[in-house]
Motif scaffolding. Structure first.
Motif, PDB file in Angstrom:
ATOM      1  N   ARG A 182     -55.215   7.155 -32.774  1.00 28.58           N
ATOM      2  CA  ARG A 182     -54.733   7.257 -34.158  1.00 28.58           C
ATOM      3  C   ARG A 182     -53.398   6.549 -34.330  1.00 28.58           C
ATOM      4  O   ARG A 182     -53.146   5.955 -35.370  1.00 28.58           O
ATOM      5  N   PHE A 183     -52.519   6.629 -33.336  1.00 29.12           N
ATOM      6  CA  PHE A 183     -51.239   5.929 -33.430  1.00 29.12           C
ATOM      7  C   PHE A 183     -51.467   4.455 -33.461  1.00 29.12           C
ATOM      8  O   PHE A 183     -50.822   3.717 -34.095  1.00 29.12           O
ATOM      9  N   ASP A 196     -54.274  18.494 -36.917  1.00 27.20           N
ATOM     10  CA  ASP A 196     -53.743  18.229 -38.249  1.00 27.20           C
ATOM     11  C   ASP A 196     -52.947  16.922 -38.177  1.00 27.20           C
ATOM     12  O   ASP A 196     -51.797  16.899 -37.738  1.00 27.20           O
ATOM     13  N   TRP A 197     -53.583  15.838 -38.579  1.00 27.00           N
ATOM     14  CA  TRP A 197     -52.976  14.524 -38.430  1.00 27.00           C
ATOM     15  C   TRP A 197     -51.672  14.390 -39.192  1.00 27.00           C
ATOM     16  O   TRP A 197     -50.751  13.711 -38.745  1.00 27.00           O
ATOM     17  N   SER A 198     -51.547  15.040 -40.338  1.00 27.11           N
ATOM     18  CA  SER A 198     -50.308  14.902 -41.112  1.00 27.11           C
ATOM     19  C   SER A 198     -49.108  15.431 -40.322  1.00 27.11           C
ATOM     20  O   SER A 198     -48.032  14.827 -40.344  1.00 27.11           O
ATOM     21  N   LYS A 199     -49.271  16.525 -39.595  1.00 24.22           N
ATOM     22  CA  LYS A 199     -48.179  17.062 -38.780  1.00 24.22           C
ATOM     23  C   LYS A 199     -47.869  16.138 -37.609  1.00 24.22           C
ATOM     24  O   LYS A 199     -46.705  15.899 -37.290  1.00 24.22           O
ATOM     25  N   LEU A 200     -48.910  15.628 -36.954  1.00 29.49           N
ATOM     26  CA  LEU A 200     -48.689  14.702 -35.842  1.00 29.49           C
ATOM     27  C   LEU A 200     -48.013  13.427 -36.329  1.00 29.49           C
ATOM     28  O   LEU A 200     -47.089  12.917 -35.698  1.00 29.49           O
ATOM     29  N   HIS A 201     -48.469  12.918 -37.452  1.00 30.84           N
ATOM     30  CA  HIS A 201     -47.888  11.707 -38.020  1.00 30.84           C
ATOM     31  C   HIS A 201     -46.419  11.932 -38.375  1.00 30.84           C
ATOM     32  O   HIS A 201     -45.562  11.094 -38.070  1.00 30.84           O
ATOM     33  N   ASP A 202     -46.118  13.069 -39.009  1.00 32.58           N
ATOM     34  CA  ASP A 202     -44.742  13.369 -39.385  1.00 32.58           C
ATOM     35  C   ASP A 202     -43.852  13.487 -38.150  1.00 32.58           C
ATOM     36  O   ASP A 202     -42.720  12.997 -38.141  1.00 32.58           O
ATOM     37  N   TYR A 203     -44.348  14.146 -37.111  1.00 34.99           N
ATOM     38  CA  TYR A 203     -43.597  14.263 -35.856  1.00 34.99           C
ATOM     39  C   TYR A 203     -43.286  12.877 -35.308  1.00 34.99           C
ATOM     40  O   TYR A 203     -42.167  12.579 -34.898  1.00 34.99           O
ATOM     41  N   TRP A 204     -44.294  12.014 -35.333  1.00 37.05           N
ATOM     42  CA  TRP A 204     -44.132  10.652 -34.833  1.00 37.05           C
ATOM     43  C   TRP A 204     -43.084   9.895 -35.649  1.00 37.05           C
ATOM     44  O   TRP A 204     -42.162   9.310 -35.108  1.00 37.05           O
ATOM     45  N   VAL A 205     -43.229   9.894 -36.961  1.00 36.79           N
ATOM     46  CA  VAL A 205     -42.379   9.100 -37.844  1.00 36.79           C
ATOM     47  C   VAL A 205     -40.958   9.657 -37.936  1.00 36.79           C
ATOM     48  O   VAL A 205     -39.993   8.898 -37.941  1.00 36.79           O
ATOM     49  N   LYS A 256     -39.381  12.042 -35.830  1.00 36.06           N
ATOM     50  CA  LYS A 256     -38.662  12.429 -34.617  1.00 36.06           C
ATOM     51  C   LYS A 256     -38.851  11.464 -33.454  1.00 36.06           C
ATOM     52  O   LYS A 256     -37.887  10.956 -32.895  1.00 36.06           O
ATOM     53  N   LEU A 257     -40.097  11.235 -33.085  1.00 38.63           N
ATOM     54  CA  LEU A 257     -40.363  10.496 -31.850  1.00 38.63           C
ATOM     55  C   LEU A 257     -39.956   9.031 -31.943  1.00 38.63           C
ATOM     56  O   LEU A 257     -39.201   8.543 -31.100  1.00 38.63           O
ATOM     57  N   TRP A 258     -40.443   8.312 -32.930  1.00 40.22           N
ATOM     58  CA  TRP A 258     -40.109   6.897 -33.027  1.00 40.22           C
ATOM     59  C   TRP A 258     -38.613   6.667 -33.241  1.00 40.22           C
ATOM     60  O   TRP A 258     -38.021   5.822 -32.571  1.00 40.22           O
ATOM     61  N   PRO A 259     -37.937   7.400 -34.148  1.00 44.62           N
ATOM     62  CA  PRO A 259     -36.491   7.193 -34.286  1.00 44.62           C
ATOM     63  C   PRO A 259     -35.723   7.434 -32.978  1.00 44.62           C
ATOM     64  O   PRO A 259     -34.792   6.704 -32.656  1.00 44.62           O
ATOM     65  N   TYR A 260     -36.141   8.451 -32.217  1.00 53.93           N
ATOM     66  CA  TYR A 260     -35.500   8.706 -30.922  1.00 53.93           C
ATOM     67  C   TYR A 260     -35.705   7.530 -29.977  1.00 53.93           C
ATOM     68  O   TYR A 260     -34.756   7.052 -29.351  1.00 53.93           O
ATOM     69  N   VAL A 278     -41.274   6.039 -20.205  1.00 52.01           N
ATOM     70  CA  VAL A 278     -42.536   6.726 -20.503  1.00 52.01           C
ATOM     71  C   VAL A 278     -42.181   8.113 -21.020  1.00 52.01           C
ATOM     72  O   VAL A 278     -41.532   8.892 -20.334  1.00 52.01           O
ATOM     73  N   ILE A 279     -42.600   8.388 -22.234  1.00 52.82           N
ATOM     74  CA  ILE A 279     -42.276   9.638 -22.921  1.00 52.82           C
ATOM     75  C   ILE A 279     -43.524  10.523 -22.939  1.00 52.82           C
ATOM     76  O   ILE A 279     -44.611  10.060 -23.265  1.00 52.82           O
ATOM     77  N   LEU A 280     -43.332  11.799 -22.613  1.00 53.73           N
ATOM     78  CA  LEU A 280     -44.409  12.785 -22.682  1.00 53.73           C
ATOM     79  C   LEU A 280     -44.011  13.835 -23.716  1.00 53.73           C
ATOM     80  O   LEU A 280     -43.441  14.867 -23.393  1.00 53.73           O
ATOM     81  N   PRO A 281     -44.266  13.568 -25.011  1.00 51.03           N
ATOM     82  CA  PRO A 281     -43.855  14.527 -26.045  1.00 51.03           C
ATOM     83  C   PRO A 281     -44.763  15.749 -26.063  1.00 51.03           C
ATOM     84  O   PRO A 281     -45.925  15.689 -25.667  1.00 51.03           O
ATOM     85  N   ASP A 282     -44.215  16.842 -26.534  1.00 46.38           N
ATOM     86  CA  ASP A 282     -44.970  18.089 -26.659  1.00 46.38           C
ATOM     87  C   ASP A 282     -45.582  18.140 -28.054  1.00 46.38           C
ATOM     88  O   ASP A 282     -44.958  18.580 -29.004  1.00 46.38           O
ATOM     89  N   PHE A 283     -46.810  17.658 -28.174  1.00 47.79           N
ATOM     90  CA  PHE A 283     -47.470  17.602 -29.475  1.00 47.79           C
ATOM     91  C   PHE A 283     -48.022  18.946 -29.935  1.00 47.79           C
ATOM     92  O   PHE A 283     -48.233  19.162 -31.115  1.00 47.79           O
TER      93      PHE A 283
END
Length: 95
Positions: A94-95, A55-64, A66-70, A31-36
């Protein structure tokens, strides 16, 4: 599992971290608790606060980027779920 925190942020003095730990403990899931949001200041003093954090573009970029690859490469996650509380429920949806 990705837990999307509420608008109080990653370092809030609520029970979010306890609940994340409990979910991981009882299910055996990662269970991951990222700092969005980053450091949360008093939202009443910052008129741009919600515009910035929604700002969905920033959240999406963070997800794509950093978070998912990790999660995929380091934790070897093969299936993914998301849960959110408060503002985080918008992010999870949204995810």
């Amino acid at each position: 599992m990705v837990w999307c925190h509420d608008v109080k942020g990653f370092n809030a003095a609520d029970r979010t971290r306890q609940l994340v730990d409990k979910l991981a403990e009882t299910t055996g899931w990662a269970v991951i608790l990222p700092d969005f949001i980053g450091e949360v200041k008093d939202a009443k003093d910052n008129a741009d606060f919600f515009t910035k954090i929604c700002d969905w573009s920033k959240l999406h970029d963070y997800w794509v980027e950093k978070l998912w690859p990790y999660m995929r490469d380091e934790l070897k996650v093969q299936a993914l779920g998301a849960v959110g509380t408060g503002w985080g429920s918008w992010v999870a949806t949204r995810f």
